[in-house]
Design an enzyme around this catalytic site. Structure first.
Site, PDB file in Angstrom:
ATOM      1  CD  GLN A   1      15.198  55.204   6.495  1.00  0.00           C
ATOM      2  OE1 GLN A   1      16.088  55.996   6.200  1.00  0.00           O
ATOM      3  NE2 GLN A   1      14.135  55.029   5.726  1.00  0.00           N
TER       4      GLN A   1
ATOM      5  CG  HIS B   1      19.175  59.487   7.619  1.00  0.00           C
ATOM      6  ND1 HIS B   1      19.612  59.424   6.314  1.00  0.00           N
ATOM      7  CD2 HIS B   1      17.823  59.504   7.541  1.00  0.00           C
ATOM      8  CE1 HIS B   1      18.578  59.386   5.493  1.00  0.00           C
ATOM      9  NE2 HIS B   1      17.472  59.426   6.226  1.00  0.00           N
TER      10      HIS B   1
ATOM     11  CG  ASN C   1      19.536  62.762   4.929  1.00  0.00           C
ATOM     12  OD1 ASN C   1      20.066  62.840   3.827  1.00  0.00           O
ATOM     13  ND2 ASN C   1      18.265  62.371   5.079  1.00  0.00           N
ATOM     14  CD  GLU C   2      15.913  64.020   2.955  1.00  0.00           C
ATOM     15  OE1 GLU C   2      15.999  63.575   1.802  1.00  0.00           O
ATOM     16  OE2 GLU C   2      14.953  63.754   3.722  1.00  0.00           O
TER      17      GLU C   2
ATOM     18  CE1 TYR D   1      13.726  59.403  -2.837  1.00  0.00           C
ATOM     19  CE2 TYR D   1      14.274  61.379  -1.587  1.00  0.00           C
ATOM     20  CZ  TYR D   1      14.470  60.042  -1.868  1.00  0.00           C
ATOM     21  OH  TYR D   1      15.429  59.339  -1.173  1.00  0.00           O
TER      22      TYR D   1
ATOM     23  CD  GLU E   1      18.171  60.356   0.767  1.00  0.00           C
ATOM     24  OE1 GLU E   1      16.926  60.371   0.598  1.00  0.00           O
ATOM     25  OE2 GLU E   1      18.702  60.454   1.890  1.00  0.00           O
TER      26      GLU E   1
ATOM     27  CD1 TRP F   1      15.240  55.783  -0.393  1.00  0.00           C
ATOM     28  CD2 TRP F   1      17.115  56.347   0.695  1.00  0.00           C
ATOM     29  NE1 TRP F   1      15.059  55.443   0.915  1.00  0.00           N
ATOM     30  CE2 TRP F   1      16.194  55.787   1.607  1.00  0.00           C
ATOM     31  CE3 TRP F   1      18.358  56.760   1.157  1.00  0.00           C
ATOM     32  CZ2 TRP F   1      16.484  55.647   2.966  1.00  0.00           C
ATOM     33  CZ3 TRP F   1      18.647  56.621   2.498  1.00  0.00           C
ATOM     34  CH2 TRP F   1      17.722  56.073   3.385  1.00  0.00           C
TER      35      TRP F   1
ATOM     36  CD  GLU G   1      10.363  55.796   3.652  1.00  0.00           C
ATOM     37  OE1 GLU G   1      10.296  57.029   3.784  1.00  0.00           O
ATOM     38  OE2 GLU G   1      11.414  55.202   3.347  1.00  0.00           O
ATOM     39  CD1 TRP G   2      11.979  57.697   7.174  1.00  0.00           C
ATOM     40  CD2 TRP G   2      12.588  57.359   9.299  1.00  0.00           C
ATOM     41  NE1 TRP G   2      13.356  57.725   7.220  1.00  0.00           N
ATOM     42  CE2 TRP G   2      13.752  57.529   8.515  1.00  0.00           C
ATOM     43  CE3 TRP G   2      12.736  57.135  10.678  1.00  0.00           C
ATOM     44  CZ2 TRP G   2      15.038  57.476   9.051  1.00  0.00           C
ATOM     45  CZ3 TRP G   2      14.012  57.083  11.212  1.00  0.00           C
ATOM     46  CH2 TRP G   2      15.142  57.250  10.412  1.00  0.00           C
TER      47      TRP G   2
END
EC number: 3.2.1.21
Length: 442
Positions: free
Chosen positions: A22, A121, A165-166, A293, A351, A397, A404-405
């Site tokens: 990113q 990531h 990550n995630e 989030y 995050e 974050w 952003e992907w």
């Protein structure tokens, strides 16, 4: 900010998080091609077909970016290493890639910043994607070899490391919903990715233990699941969503099993011999990370096959991502994670943050909504800590506006505004507020 550093324990760590693809600029340093490059090059996948070739050019500007971290008084930098930079084909080390992370690590330490690394990531080397990627059981060994290569170089200087990550995003979002690379919509691929991700996680932890490393953890993203109404059907589907999103990976790592509601959908598709892998998957951790989030309102959708549910629009204020702002969900997750899974194990909020339009006007960028978001969520962290939850740190974050992907460069999460044409960095009002809070009465 209404808080200051002395409102928290002396050893409580404040940090900021980013990820390699990113921000680094994957077109630099002879990094290998990734499945995100392939995904972005396919029409319809990413806004304006944008990719991470340049991103924020952190590859060349990392000294400036680390100065921003140190200047804000932040303790930790949660960064990620790129598998395709360290091993362009996924299996052959690159001296140039290793040298970059060596320089980056030393530059953090020179500024008194604790390096908190994430090994993956989301930037899988394309050559490994060609071999099935996370659907292929061999990826656990490949990931172990990558772990040994990069941590054999910089592991002696890491404050902390987490492998992946995630996991929900790497598996479900990417193999079931198809919103992230590799862009599949396949329940069999999803089930295998879920299991192989956790097997790779455990393999990496064991590999780092063999290198003599400690302070190793796992990072899990969580969304609070709320029934859209009081019907039994909505309550059941919200519970299923909760198990898929929040319990599945924690249960695998800490309890050595997958939740029953999840198994109802994935059991026929899990790889042969999956039950025998939990000795590796449950390798003990030193801490756990919570990425949080938003919440989701969940309703049944009988027109679709399993899991036969859908998200519906909620009534709460929303961020620029159209995500509901629900700070209490962070408190609930911190409490539940400690009670159900981790006990006295340290927990980090790895995050937390929000996207906003963040327009630069006359050289300044005011983002009062972000300041309010951080205030509200830190209050919930303090609430959990007051009730005995061992929260040891909070990482925002993100440091920089970034790629952003699938949403390209539209959604800005950073404390620092980035002009994606000139790459100029401009600290936002939230950066200055945090700097003031962390610098007060230290």
């Amino acid at each position: 900010m209404p808080f200051k550093r002395t409102d928290f324990p002396k050893d409580f760590l404040f940090g900021v998080a980013t990820s390699s693809y990113q921000i680094e600029g994957h077109g630099f340093g002879q990094a290998g091609r990734t499945h995100w490059d392939d995904f972005a090059a396919t029409p319809g996948n990413v806004v304006r077909a944008e990719n991470g070739a340049t991103a924020c050019d952190h590859y060349h500007r990392f000294e400036e970016d680390l100065d921003l971290i140190a200047g804000a008084g932040l303790d930790c930098y949660r960064f990620s290493t790129s598998w395709a930079r360290v091993m362009p084909d996924g299996r052959t080390p690159s001296q140039e890639g290793l040298d970059f992370y060596d320089r980056l690590t030393d530059a953090m330490l020179e500024r008194g910043i604790k390096p908190a690394a994430t090994l993956y990531h989301w930037e899988l080397p394309s050559d490994l994607a060609d071999l099935g990627g996370w659907r292929n059981r061999d990826i656990a060994k490949w990931f172990g070899d990558y772990t040994e290569t990069i941590m054999g170089r910089i592991g002696d200087r890491m404050y902390s490391v987490a492998p992946i990550n995630e996991p929900w995003c790497v598996s479900w979002l990417s193999h079931f919903h198809g919103h992230h690379a590799p862009g599949l919509r396949d329940i069999r691929a999803t089930a295998r990715a879920i299991h192989h991700i956790l097997l790779a996680h455990g393999t990496a932890i064991q590999t780092m233990r063999s290198l003599g490393m400690d302070n190793l953890g796992g990072v899990f993203n969580m969304e609070w699941s709320t029934p859209a109404d009081d019907s039994a059907e909505a309550i059941e589907k919200a519970a299923l969503y909760d198990e898929i999103y929040n319990h599945c990976f924690l249960s695998g790592v800490f309890k050595g099993r997958y939740p029953e509601r999840v198994m109802a959908g994935i059991a026929p598709h899990l790889p042969q011999g999956w039950q025998d892998d939990f000795d590796v998957i449950t390798t003990p951790l030193d801490w756990v990370g919570v990425n949080y989030y938003t919440r989701k309102l969940i309703a049944p959708d009988p027109t679709e096959p399993w899991p036969s549910l859908k998200e519906v629009t909620g009534p709460l204020p929303k961020t620029f991502m159209d995500w509901e702002i629900y700070p209490e969900g962070l408190y609930k997750f911190l409490k539940r994670t400690a009670q159900d899974y981790t006990g006295d194990l340290p927990i980090f909020v790895t995050e937390n943050g929000m996207a906003a339009p963040d327009v630069l006007t006359n050289g300044t960028c005011d983002d009062p909504d972000r300041i309010a978001f951080v205030e509200a969520h830190l209050a919930q962290v303090q609430r959990a800590m007051a009730e005995g939850v061992p929260v040891n740190g909070y990482y925002l974050w993100s440091l920089l506006d970034n790629y952003e992907w699938a949403l390209g460069y539209e959604k800005r999460f950073g404390l620092v505004h980035v002009d994606f044409e000139t790459l100029e960095r401009t600290p936002k009002s939230s950066y200055h507020a945090i700097k003031q809070a962390l610098g007060a009465l230290t």
